[in-house]
Write a protein that holds these residues in place. Structure first.
Motif, PDB file in Angstrom:
ATOM      1  N   LEU A   1      14.456  28.249   7.647  1.00  0.00           N
ATOM      2  CA  LEU A   1      14.360  27.759   6.281  1.00  0.00           C
ATOM      3  C   LEU A   1      13.184  26.803   6.183  1.00  0.00           C
ATOM      4  O   LEU A   1      13.049  25.879   6.990  1.00  0.00           O
ATOM      5  CB  LEU A   1      15.647  27.029   5.872  1.00  0.00           C
ATOM      6  N   ALA A   2      12.328  27.033   5.200  1.00  0.00           N
ATOM      7  CA  ALA A   2      11.143  26.192   5.036  1.00  0.00           C
ATOM      8  C   ALA A   2      11.529  24.800   4.549  1.00  0.00           C
ATOM      9  O   ALA A   2      12.471  24.637   3.760  1.00  0.00           O
ATOM     10  CB  ALA A   2      10.176  26.848   4.050  1.00  0.00           C
ATOM     11  N   VAL A   3      10.823  23.810   5.024  1.00  0.00           N
ATOM     12  CA  VAL A   3      11.023  22.426   4.596  1.00  0.00           C
ATOM     13  C   VAL A   3       9.677  21.890   4.122  1.00  0.00           C
ATOM     14  O   VAL A   3       8.711  21.845   4.885  1.00  0.00           O
ATOM     15  CB  VAL A   3      11.541  21.539   5.749  1.00  0.00           C
ATOM     16  N   GLY A   4       9.608  21.500   2.865  1.00  0.00           N
ATOM     17  CA  GLY A   4       8.397  20.893   2.326  1.00  0.00           C
ATOM     18  C   GLY A   4       8.634  19.421   2.054  1.00  0.00           C
ATOM     19  O   GLY A   4       9.767  19.001   1.805  1.00  0.00           O
ATOM     20  N   ALA A   5       7.579  18.614   2.090  1.00  0.00           N
ATOM     21  CA  ALA A   5       7.749  17.183   1.860  1.00  0.00           C
ATOM     22  C   ALA A   5       6.452  16.546   1.392  1.00  0.00           C
ATOM     23  O   ALA A   5       5.357  16.976   1.775  1.00  0.00           O
ATOM     24  CB  ALA A   5       8.219  16.489   3.136  1.00  0.00           C
ATOM     25  N   THR A   6       6.604  15.535   0.549  1.00  0.00           N
ATOM     26  CA  THR A   6       5.496  14.684   0.150  1.00  0.00           C
ATOM     27  C   THR A   6       5.810  13.272   0.628  1.00  0.00           C
ATOM     28  O   THR A   6       6.924  12.790   0.452  1.00  0.00           O
ATOM     29  CB  THR A   6       5.309  14.675  -1.375  1.00  0.00           C
ATOM     30  N   LEU A   7       4.809  12.621   1.241  1.00  0.00           N
ATOM     31  CA  LEU A   7       5.023  11.305   1.824  1.00  0.00           C
ATOM     32  C   LEU A   7       4.077  10.283   1.207  1.00  0.00           C
ATOM     33  O   LEU A   7       2.891  10.549   1.020  1.00  0.00           O
ATOM     34  CB  LEU A   7       4.772  11.332   3.337  1.00  0.00           C
ATOM     35  N   GLY A   8       4.640   9.127   0.889  1.00  0.00           N
ATOM     36  CA  GLY A   8       3.834   7.989   0.459  1.00  0.00           C
ATOM     37  C   GLY A   8       4.159   6.809   1.354  1.00  0.00           C
ATOM     38  O   GLY A   8       5.321   6.602   1.714  1.00  0.00           O
ATOM     39  N   ALA A   9       3.148   6.035   1.735  1.00  0.00           N
ATOM     40  CA  ALA A   9       3.388   4.969   2.697  1.00  0.00           C
ATOM     41  C   ALA A   9       2.614   3.713   2.349  1.00  0.00           C
ATOM     42  O   ALA A   9       1.596   3.748   1.640  1.00  0.00           O
ATOM     43  CB  ALA A   9       3.008   5.431   4.101  1.00  0.00           C
ATOM     44  N   ALA A  10       3.117   2.603   2.868  1.00  0.00           N
ATOM     45  CA  ALA A  10       2.441   1.317   2.721  1.00  0.00           C
ATOM     46  C   ALA A  10       2.630   0.518   3.994  1.00  0.00           C
ATOM     47  O   ALA A  10       3.685   0.580   4.626  1.00  0.00           O
ATOM     48  CB  ALA A  10       2.998   0.546   1.532  1.00  0.00           C
ATOM     49  N   LEU A  11       1.597  -0.223   4.386  1.00  0.00           N
ATOM     50  CA  LEU A  11       1.715  -1.154   5.501  1.00  0.00           C
ATOM     51  C   LEU A  11       2.420  -2.405   4.999  1.00  0.00           C
ATOM     52  O   LEU A  11       2.063  -2.951   3.945  1.00  0.00           O
ATOM     53  CB  LEU A  11       0.339  -1.503   6.061  1.00  0.00           C
ATOM     54  N   ALA A  12       3.437  -2.852   5.718  1.00  0.00           N
ATOM     55  CA  ALA A  12       4.281  -3.945   5.243  1.00  0.00           C
ATOM     56  C   ALA A  12       4.135  -5.192   6.101  1.00  0.00           C
ATOM     57  O   ALA A  12       3.786  -5.116   7.280  1.00  0.00           O
ATOM     58  CB  ALA A  12       5.738  -3.496   5.228  1.00  0.00           C
ATOM     59  N   ASP A  13       4.405  -6.332   5.477  1.00  0.00           N
ATOM     60  CA  ASP A  13       4.483  -7.600   6.195  1.00  0.00           C
ATOM     61  C   ASP A  13       5.472  -8.494   5.447  1.00  0.00           C
ATOM     62  O   ASP A  13       5.854  -8.194   4.311  1.00  0.00           O
ATOM     63  CB  ASP A  13       3.111  -8.263   6.315  1.00  0.00           C
ATOM     64  N   PRO A  14       5.906  -9.591   6.053  1.00  0.00           N
ATOM     65  CA  PRO A  14       6.937 -10.438   5.432  1.00  0.00           C
ATOM     66  C   PRO A  14       6.485 -11.190   4.189  1.00  0.00           C
ATOM     67  O   PRO A  14       7.287 -11.904   3.588  1.00  0.00           O
ATOM     68  CB  PRO A  14       7.308 -11.418   6.563  1.00  0.00           C
ATOM     69  N   ALA A  15       5.219 -11.050   3.788  1.00  0.00           N
ATOM     70  CA  ALA A  15       4.739 -11.766   2.610  1.00  0.00           C
ATOM     71  C   ALA A  15       5.457 -11.316   1.340  1.00  0.00           C
ATOM     72  O   ALA A  15       5.527 -12.063   0.359  1.00  0.00           O
ATOM     73  CB  ALA A  15       3.229 -11.568   2.456  1.00  0.00           C
ATOM     74  N   HIS A  16       5.981 -10.098   1.354  1.00  0.00           N
ATOM     75  CA  HIS A  16       6.723  -9.576   0.205  1.00  0.00           C
ATOM     76  C   HIS A  16       8.034  -8.973   0.697  1.00  0.00           C
ATOM     77  O   HIS A  16       8.194  -8.686   1.887  1.00  0.00           O
ATOM     78  CB  HIS A  16       5.917  -8.510  -0.541  1.00  0.00           C
TER      79      HIS A  16
END
Length: 239
Positions: free
Chosen positions: A163-178
């Motif tokens: 079964l095919a699996v498709g995906a869209t990914l969004g990412a951000a580098l995180a730190d404790p400032a927020h």
């Protein structure tokens, strides 16, 4: 045995029974509370954290990872074509894909990270990079996203059928400032950029967070609002 000795033995036996009963009841109560807490913070289908579990652990996880000089990535994952799998092969097949994706994300997150199912076919993962890569975290994250996408989109075997699996990914580098909610929101904006440009992955940058992107009702939101965890307080979302 004298009456007095018999009374002492009886009292001792009653006391021991009462103590054993108390300890058993306390152990049972602790087990029930543990079960309730787990159910409140974990997805019943996949066994990974749910939105509440992610919310409870994310800030501490990001802070701990960041102080170890490792880059921290917050990634949102939205499956593509999942409805078609349900419609074509049935909901059992869909559940099988969700479980497989959750397992893959758990492996990607590693012992220092966290994988969560935010609802439906939307997932999140918080993961860390090598300490030696903190100075070029942007390069690491771009490469890491490609790796994650490759692992997630490997076809899933279901009854000897791929079964095919498709995906869209969004990412951000995180730190404790927020807070984690801010980083999830930024990862959500990056995902929108990926979709808008017909790409599979995107990383949040300073130019991503434009007023138009932050306030507009995006096509993805109108179709299915994203997780409340990924919504900044100032963002207007579809009802």
């Amino acid at each position: 045995m004298s009456p007095r000795l018999r009374a002492l033995v009886t009292a001792s036996a009653i006391s021991a029974a009462a103590t054993a009963g108390y300890l058993t009841a306390r152990h049972s109560l602790r087990a029930e509370l543990s079960t309730v807490r787990h159910a409140a913070t974990h997805d019943p289908l996949t066994g990974i954290c749910n939105r509440a579990g992610l919310s409870a652990a994310a800030d501490t996880l990001i802070r701990t990872a960041h102080t170890s000089t490792r880059p921290v990535a917050v990634v949102l994952v939205d499956l593509v074509g999942f409805k078609k799998v349900n419609d074509t092969h049935g909901h059992d097949a869909g559940d099988h894909i969700l479980t497989a994706v959750a397992s893959r994300l758990t492996g990607i997150a590693g012992p220092a990270g966290l994988a969560a199912r935010l609802g439906g076919d939307e997932f999140a993962v918080i993961t860390t990079g090598p300490a030696t890569r903190h100075h070029d975290a942007d390069i690491w994250l771009a490469d890491w996203l490609t790796h994650i996408h490759t692992r997630l989109t490997t076809p899933v075997s279901y009854h000897a059928r791929p079964l095919a699996v498709g995906a869209t990914l969004g990412a951000a580098l995180a730190d404790p400032a927020h807070s984690a909610a801010v980083w999830l929101h930024r990862a959500d904006l990056a995902m929108y950029v990926a979709r808008a440009n017909r790409r599979t992955t995107a990383v949040f940058t300073a130019t991503t967070d434009t007023p138009a992107m932050a306030t507009a009702d995006r096509p993805r939101d109108l179709a299915r609002p994203t997780s409340p965890l990924a919504a900044a307080p100032t963002t207007r979302r579809a009802a």
